[in-house]
Design a protein around this motif. Structure first.
Motif, PDB file in Angstrom:
ATOM      1  N   ASP A  46       0.807  -1.220   0.000  1.00 39.75           N
ATOM      2  CA  ASP A  46       0.000   0.000   0.000  1.00 39.75           C
ATOM      3  C   ASP A  46       0.842   1.274   0.000  1.00 39.75           C
ATOM      4  O   ASP A  46       0.304   2.381   0.029  1.00 39.75           O
ATOM      5  CB  ASP A  46      -0.926   0.018   1.224  1.00 39.75           C
ATOM      6  CG  ASP A  46      -2.012  -1.047   1.144  1.00 39.75           C
ATOM      7  OD1 ASP A  46      -2.340  -1.466   0.018  1.00 39.75           O
ATOM      8  OD2 ASP A  46      -2.515  -1.461   2.201  1.00 39.75           O
ATOM      9  N   ARG A  50       5.661   1.354  -6.307  1.00 44.00           N
ATOM     10  CA  ARG A  50       4.934   0.291  -6.997  1.00 44.00           C
ATOM     11  C   ARG A  50       5.734  -1.006  -6.914  1.00 44.00           C
ATOM     12  O   ARG A  50       6.898  -1.057  -7.282  1.00 44.00           O
ATOM     13  CB  ARG A  50       4.705   0.667  -8.451  1.00 44.00           C
ATOM     14  CG  ARG A  50       4.158  -0.489  -9.299  1.00 44.00           C
ATOM     15  CD  ARG A  50       4.048  -0.127 -10.742  1.00 44.00           C
ATOM     16  NE  ARG A  50       3.855  -1.320 -11.572  1.00 44.00           N
ATOM     17  CZ  ARG A  50       3.720  -1.308 -12.887  1.00 44.00           C
ATOM     18  NH1 ARG A  50       3.765  -0.154 -13.533  1.00 44.00           N
ATOM     19  NH2 ARG A  50       3.555  -2.427 -13.561  1.00 44.00           N
ATOM     20  N   HIS A  71      -4.764  -9.614  -1.077  1.00 44.62           N
ATOM     21  CA  HIS A  71      -4.620  -8.160  -1.030  1.00 44.62           C
ATOM     22  C   HIS A  71      -3.928  -7.655  -2.297  1.00 44.62           C
ATOM     23  O   HIS A  71      -4.362  -6.676  -2.905  1.00 44.62           O
ATOM     24  CB  HIS A  71      -3.818  -7.767   0.216  1.00 44.62           C
ATOM     25  CG  HIS A  71      -3.731  -6.295   0.455  1.00 44.62           C
ATOM     26  ND1 HIS A  71      -4.775  -5.560   0.985  1.00 44.62           N
ATOM     27  CD2 HIS A  71      -2.728  -5.404   0.211  1.00 44.62           C
ATOM     28  CE1 HIS A  71      -4.416  -4.289   1.070  1.00 44.62           C
ATOM     29  NE2 HIS A  71      -3.177  -4.168   0.603  1.00 44.62           N
ATOM     30  N   LEU A  75      -4.941  -4.884  -6.135  1.00 44.84           N
ATOM     31  CA  LEU A  75      -4.207  -3.675  -6.504  1.00 44.84           C
ATOM     32  C   LEU A  75      -4.198  -3.484  -8.016  1.00 44.84           C
ATOM     33  O   LEU A  75      -4.260  -4.431  -8.778  1.00 44.84           O
ATOM     34  CB  LEU A  75      -2.774  -3.745  -5.985  1.00 44.84           C
ATOM     35  CG  LEU A  75      -2.591  -3.874  -4.468  1.00 44.84           C
ATOM     36  CD1 LEU A  75      -1.111  -4.012  -4.135  1.00 44.84           C
ATOM     37  CD2 LEU A  75      -3.190  -2.666  -3.744  1.00 44.84           C
ATOM     38  N   ARG A  78      -1.592  -4.723 -10.847  1.00 47.97           N
ATOM     39  CA  ARG A  78      -1.537  -5.876  -9.956  1.00 47.97           C
ATOM     40  C   ARG A  78      -0.160  -6.525 -10.001  1.00 47.97           C
ATOM     41  O   ARG A  78       0.304  -6.928 -11.069  1.00 47.97           O
ATOM     42  CB  ARG A  78      -2.606  -6.864 -10.391  1.00 47.97           C
ATOM     43  CG  ARG A  78      -2.600  -8.189  -9.678  1.00 47.97           C
ATOM     44  CD  ARG A  78      -3.770  -9.013 -10.210  1.00 47.97           C
ATOM     45  NE  ARG A  78      -3.712 -10.389  -9.767  1.00 47.97           N
ATOM     46  CZ  ARG A  78      -4.648 -11.282 -10.003  1.00 47.97           C
ATOM     47  NH1 ARG A  78      -5.707 -10.913 -10.713  1.00 47.97           N
ATOM     48  NH2 ARG A  78      -4.530 -12.508  -9.579  1.00 47.97           N
TER      49      ARG A  78
END
Length: 368
Positions: A46, A50, A71, A75, A78
């Motif tokens: 988070d 990246r 999780h 994103l 991803r």
């Protein structure tokens, strides 16, 4: 020429010696971050940097690494996830598939295997490449399709996703739930899964919507002589007929709740009780179920057992509708024209562009 930025990888491993070894190997060509727990890993994901790939241990001090994988799967963009573990249990590989991992490494592994897995994980949009089990592992996807699913036409990415999952789980005994609209070929895919598997006995198909409710229990589990009027001899049911093979429960969403509980017992205890019998009989079957209904929504409304849904939905396979893979329609047209020629001894050699456009743009509510 400007250098390309390094890919960023997150190593999630609580064994600090292994974590350091992996970090030293990977930092030569990548920006490496490390975490020793689920919470620490999620904070990295988070964060402002990246993450392109995640190398993820399963057993962590504060939980299962699969939670980190789930999780990561939410994103955008991803990151690709590679799961690693020393535990060879099949359930871990199955869960890795379901949480979106692109590869699964068994400890100890060679650096060459690690590098190959990370390269796949760092490729945007890469399909899961977890290793198939048994004889399926030796075949390319094209070879696998040619051998086990020659009648399923198309190469749309949505269809290829399905075949990748089928190839990975064919040689296992895990339950599979195939969902999709009517006409998407659920039974064809179930047959391919069975044919590619390791079970020697046949696949027995049960259309749960086609059998009258008062006959369903006897059809599924069999009955003993005298169990009801007309039961003049013992009769085995579909589950016993499929012993050593596969049972395909089509339209399972139509089963009444009472029978759902008995199907659940078969999955849990591997036994059946024929109607009128006082004892149980062992049965060894792989269960593949299919439906065009939303079983999870039905469970939330109390019309389908949630515990049975979870038992069936170990490997979920969602089949695309024909309108979602329109690029396959020209190939399907060619296939059906060729089949019609063989059956009726005709020589149709082509389809006009206008006709093909109309076929391609049609909504196909019944699919194939």
């Amino acid at each position: 020429m400007a250098k390309l930025p390094k890919k960023a990888i997150l190593i999630v491993e609580d064994d600090l010696a292994l974590q350091n070894s992996l970090r030293r190997h990977l930092r030569r060509s990548r920006l490496v971050f490390t975490a020793s727990s689920c919470d620490e890993a999620m904070k990295h994901l988070d964060g402002s940097t990246r993450i392109d790939a995640v190398l993820l241990d399963i057993n962590l001090p504060d939980g299962q690494g699969f939670e980190v994988a789930r999780h990561a799967s939410r994103l955008r963009p991803r990151p690709g996830v590679v799961v690693m573990t020393a535990d060879r249990a099949l359930d871990n590989a199955v869960t890795a598939v379901r949480t979106g991992a692109v590869d699964f490494l068994l400890k100890p592994f060679e650096h060459a295997d690690l590098d190959a897995a990370i390269a796949i994980a760092e490729t945007p949009g890469s399909l899961p490449r977890m290793r198939a089990v048994g004889d399926n592992a030796a075949l390319s996807l094209e070879q696998w399709r040619e051998r086990f699913a020659p009648g399923i036409i198309g190469d749309h990415p949505l269809l290829l996703d399905v075949f990748h999952v089928l190839q990975r789980v064919a040689d296992t005994d895990v339950s599979v739930l195939i969902t999709g609209e009517s006409g998407t070929g659920k039974e064809l895919f179930a047959q391919a899964l069975h044919t590619a598997g390791k079970r020697q006995a046949a696949m027995v198909t049960v259309n749960c919507a086609a059998i009258p409710e008062n006959l369903l229990e006897s059809q599924l589990f069999g009955h003993v002589k005298g169990a009801f009027t007309g039961a003049e001899q013992d009769q085995i049911g579909r589950f016993m007929a499929a012993d050593g093979g596969t049972i395909f429960l089509d339209e399972i969403g139509e089963l009444p709740l009472g029978l759902q509980a008995k199907i659940l017992r078969v999955l849990q205890e591997k036994v059946v009780t024929p109607v009128g019998a006082t004892g149980t009989r062992k049965v060894d079957v792989r269960v593949i179920a299919a439906t065009n209904r939303d079983l999870e929504a039905m469970a939330n409304h109390g019309t389908f057992r949630l515990d049975l849904f979870y038992r069936l939905n170990v490997i979920p396979i969602s089949l695309p509708s024909l309108r979602d893979r329109r690029g396959d329609i020209p190939k399907l047209v060619q296939h059906f024209v060729a089949r019609a020629n063989r059956r009726s001894q005709r020589q149709i050699i082509d389809v006009t562009d206008e006709a093909l456009d109309k076929l391609t743009n049609y909504e196909w509510p019944g699919n194939v």
